[in-house]
Design an enzyme around this catalytic site. Sequence first.
Site, mmCIF file in Angstrom:
data_model
loop_
_atom_site.group_PDB
_atom_site.id
_atom_site.type_symbol
_atom_site.label_atom_id
_atom_site.label_comp_id
_atom_site.label_asym_id
_atom_site.label_seq_id
_atom_site.Cartn_x
_atom_site.Cartn_y
_atom_site.Cartn_z
ATOM 1 N N MET A 149 -5.344 -7.362 8.920
ATOM 2 C CA MET A 149 -4.715 -6.533 9.943
ATOM 3 C C MET A 149 -5.554 -5.286 10.167
ATOM 4 S SD MET A 149 -0.758 -7.155 9.229
ATOM 5 C CE MET A 149 -0.970 -6.669 7.569
ATOM 6 N N LYS B 64 0.827 -1.198 0.000
ATOM 7 C CA LYS B 64 0.000 0.000 0.000
ATOM 8 C C LYS B 64 0.868 1.258 0.000
ATOM 9 C CE LYS B 64 -3.523 -0.187 2.718
ATOM 10 N NZ LYS B 64 -4.947 -0.054 2.862
ATOM 11 N N CYS C 15 12.064 -37.222 -9.880
ATOM 12 C CA CYS C 15 10.799 -37.945 -10.026
ATOM 13 C C CYS C 15 10.017 -38.014 -8.721
ATOM 14 C CB CYS C 15 11.027 -39.337 -10.601
ATOM 15 S SG CYS C 15 12.049 -40.357 -9.547
ATOM 16 N N SER D 235 18.218 -39.813 -11.152
ATOM 17 C CA SER D 235 16.904 -39.205 -10.999
ATOM 18 C C SER D 235 16.682 -39.016 -9.495
ATOM 19 C CB SER D 235 15.825 -40.102 -11.599
ATOM 20 O OG SER D 235 14.563 -39.528 -11.354
ATOM 21 N N ARG E 138 -3.124 2.915 8.770
ATOM 22 C CA ARG E 138 -3.500 1.666 8.099
ATOM 23 C C ARG E 138 -2.302 0.759 7.967
ATOM 24 N NH1 ARG E 138 -8.088 2.409 4.522
ATOM 25 N NH2 ARG E 138 -8.723 4.573 4.562
ATOM 26 N N ARG F 61 -3.341 -1.092 -6.395
ATOM 27 C CA ARG F 61 -2.372 -2.194 -6.463
ATOM 28 C C ARG F 61 -2.735 -3.044 -7.661
ATOM 29 N NH1 ARG F 61 -5.233 -5.151 -1.405
ATOM 30 N NH2 ARG F 61 -7.173 -5.334 -2.529
ATOM 31 N N TYR G 116 15.288 -32.544 -16.673
ATOM 32 C CA TYR G 116 13.824 -32.659 -16.718
ATOM 33 C C TYR G 116 13.235 -32.797 -15.331
ATOM 34 C CZ TYR G 116 14.417 -37.685 -15.906
ATOM 35 O OH TYR G 116 14.735 -38.888 -15.345
ATOM 36 N N GLY H 74 -8.161 -7.354 4.912
ATOM 37 C CA GLY H 74 -8.924 -7.364 6.155
ATOM 38 C C GLY H 74 -8.266 -8.087 7.309
ATOM 39 N N HIS I 48 -15.449 -8.708 1.576
ATOM 40 C CA HIS I 48 -14.402 -9.560 2.143
ATOM 41 C C HIS I 48 -14.473 -10.971 1.579
ATOM 42 C CE1 HIS I 48 -12.964 -12.406 5.230
ATOM 43 N NE2 HIS I 48 -11.965 -11.552 5.288
HETATM 44 C C1 PEP Z 1 11.035 -40.966 -4.256
HETATM 45 O O1 PEP Z 1 11.460 -41.515 -3.250
HETATM 46 O O2 PEP Z 1 11.065 -39.733 -4.425
HETATM 47 C C2 PEP Z 1 10.458 -41.754 -5.334
HETATM 48 C C3 PEP Z 1 10.064 -41.179 -6.464
HETATM 49 O O3 PEP Z 1 10.277 -43.060 -5.096
HETATM 50 P P1 PEP Z 1 9.045 -43.626 -4.244
HETATM 51 O O4 PEP Z 1 8.114 -42.509 -3.972
HETATM 52 O O5 PEP Z 1 8.452 -44.693 -5.059
HETATM 53 O O6 PEP Z 1 9.757 -44.131 -3.025
#
Ligand code: PEP
Length: 880
Positions: A102, A22, A832, A764, A91, A333, A852, A100, A449
């Site tokens: 604070m 603000k 992963c 991975s 304010r 804003r 990735y 709203g 609100h």
């Molecule tokens: C992990 O541990 O991040 C993974 C992808 O394997 P899982 O979840 O199958 O143990």
Amino acid sequence: MPKYVYDFTEGNKDLKDLLGGKGANLAEMTNLGLPVPPGFTITTEACRSFLAEGALPEGLEEQLSRHLAALERRMGRRLGQSDDPLLVSVRSGAKFSMPGMMETVLNIGLNDESVRGLAKQAGGNERFAWDSYRRLIQMFGKTVQGIDSELFDEALERLKAGRSDLDLQAADFQGLVETYKEIIRAETGEDFPADPYRQLRMAVEAVFASWNAPRAVLYRRQERIPADLGTAVNVCSMVFGNCGMDSGTGVAFTRDPGSGQQGVYGDYLQNAQGEDVVAGIRNTMPLQELEHLDKHSYDELMRIMEKLENHYRDLCDIEFTVERGRLWMLQTRVGKRTAAAAFRIAVQLVDQGLIDLDEAVTRVTGDQLAQLMFPRFDGGAEKKRIATGMNASPGAAVGRAVFCSERAVELAAAGEAVILVRRETNPDDLAGMIAAHGVLTSRGGKTSHAAVVARGMGKTCVCGAEELEVSAEERRFTAPGGVVVAEGDLISIDGSSGEVFLGEVPVVPSPVVEYFEGAPVGGDELVAAVHRIMSHADAVRRLDVRANADTGEDAARARRFGARGIGLCRTEHMFLGDRRRLVEDLVLAGGDEERERALAALEPLQRADFTEIFRAMDGLPVTVRLIDPPLHEFLPDYTELSVKVALAGDRASDGDRRLLAAVKRLHEQNPMLGLRGVRLGLVVPGLFAMQVRAIAAAAKAVPGTRAEIMIPLVGAVQELECVREEAAGILAEAGVEAAVGTMIEVPRAALTAGRIAEAAEFFSFGTNDLTQMAWGFSRDDVEAAFFSRYLELGVFGVSPFETLDRDGVGRLVRIAVEEGRRTRPDLGLGICGEHGGDPDSIHFCHEVGLDYVSCSPFRVPVARLEAGRAALTCAGSDTR
Ligand code: PEP
Ligand code: MG
């Protein structure tokens, strides 16, 4: 000595860390030459110091006096001067808007004398002066002195006795001032402070302290706002929207924050002050009507709105006041908006030449995209509409009606979907709003609100459904035609159309999902906007996006959603259901023969599984992880089996006895740290070999396949070498090429990644296991056991299983990336764990230079978008 106070002429919009949103924007508008009432901002730094020390920092009072004196000189009157008072508002204003949450105190400087001076200033308008005074005492009592606001509300209701605010006269308000003062005396044992400077100082401290009010803490946790930022305080000379019918106050948007449509959107309330609009206490009129009431102010407002939009190059929201025909800007804003509006507005601004596509991609988020993928109501379904309110926050919500926040929380905790129904919401309803699937109110506009908070949360909201008579006391509402909905009854609300339906209305998939599934863009403006932004995100991102998928069906969906490979195919998931028995047989096998038999039964099934997936991915890389079964998920439960054998006594079968003995031998206290992954592969001969043979055979059957074989739970290079050697032999024999790599999910693997990379073609990061092992807590148990307390204490702002803990787990990832690539410069790198679909974690993956991210198929579009945003916004310390 730090500079704690900035005049509005000294700041600018980029100083949000210091001046709050603000304050920074008031300064920016002041610099743009817009009509902002003069004032100054006390910094967040001062607030942090106050919260740490429990007292205003040294030097602040002196700076405050200096800036106040300058303001007084400029305005030509002193704070609370008895014959001609300067009044100020105090304010809060944090870096991130917390609507709203604070505190605010208006009309500071009034007392028994200056109230008469104010009346004189207002051309003898006594009513206005006494109304302003009673408002000060009320806000001061509630905010600064912590007195229950009900006491003031009840006194006002008693006085009104059924009349409207507008019917009250000066004498009524004068009487109310006395009543309010008595309340303060009774509650605090002291008189209301008449000294204007004392009022100011106490109000500043109260606003600082409100940073830690329970509802503010809850809101920050919900919105993931860091707890240690503190709030700035804006001290602004008062202008009055409540000094007659030629005055008023309003809220405006430069575009519709619900749909993104350009036009005039906002609410206006005649003869009212600040908070009346946002609180939804009286029903407002559409902003367009101001044109008829006061064309001059309206035209000026339109000019200012255009100027602001061009300056900020984005949707702005604005609070303004008209004081006797003169327009004042109280706030602006970059405005909150729904997910659909965010996408639409981003491409509209591109088409208007205000921003480029790069910027458009950064103007939307993965979370917003995820919201657009939610289902909506089936247009063809039979519905019984009982009311129509304002479409405050889109989506389709079905649930049981509840009438208070506590009940919403209670039923939601018991697994029920609920819709919170209120006359209007206030910040105390926050917990209920978080728990509910949707929010329905009978009063208040699109800027009330309920609407603002629901939009911020991405929660479906219909507000101002005036046909409904809501009675929280009786826990029911009535709709036209004698319809009565009691607590627990099912209702459905459509936040896109504002409709309220009786009962459960079926929902259908969103057109955005249909687009991702392959439907043409067509004429749908939203889908077209999503398409343009996604195409550009894909063009700029450096991270590839893969999916975690274990079936042909998931693999195919992931591809349609834009995955360029499978980053994790969990093979143990192929043995759930009926097939679980086969793994059980294998692990419990008494001798070579039994084991061979079990393996022989598994191999053709695996071959078929892999063939299906390789077909679906058609030459894109598929990382197959060799089996990683935490044994407790695959073996009969030890306790249950013991009870069964014990109860059977002498009659227990031989098979059951043998099974119990085996399960006892393999029973683990902490199975997540036990005989899993590569450990099991090395202990059960033939298991991994069978899987590699199946992969090789399937790869041969689907020409062009790019299979990658991934070994789980490796902690030492020696483990990997053993498996790799065996796998290499099988692959060579089959004449199939496949990369062999490992998961990095045990801290030791990350710490010895340089060695491990000698035997791995890719890493991975299994950040689920890496998180549980780095923190030393079980991923299966802790979230329910104590995470809420940890979040409350601020040990972490968000669960480390949701968003990658950069400092700890992230450090392990960095070490592994750097040391792995030092050994093998072309080492493939991905993630992963669940974090692969989390926006903040994706930005981290981009920064550390992974190739990735891999996530569940439904998150793939979100990951694509966030990877694009990361490429455009991250520091990008690409390690290559
Ligand atoms: C992990 O541990 O991040 C993974 C992808 O394997 P899982 O979840 O199958 O143990
Ligand atoms: Mg794991």
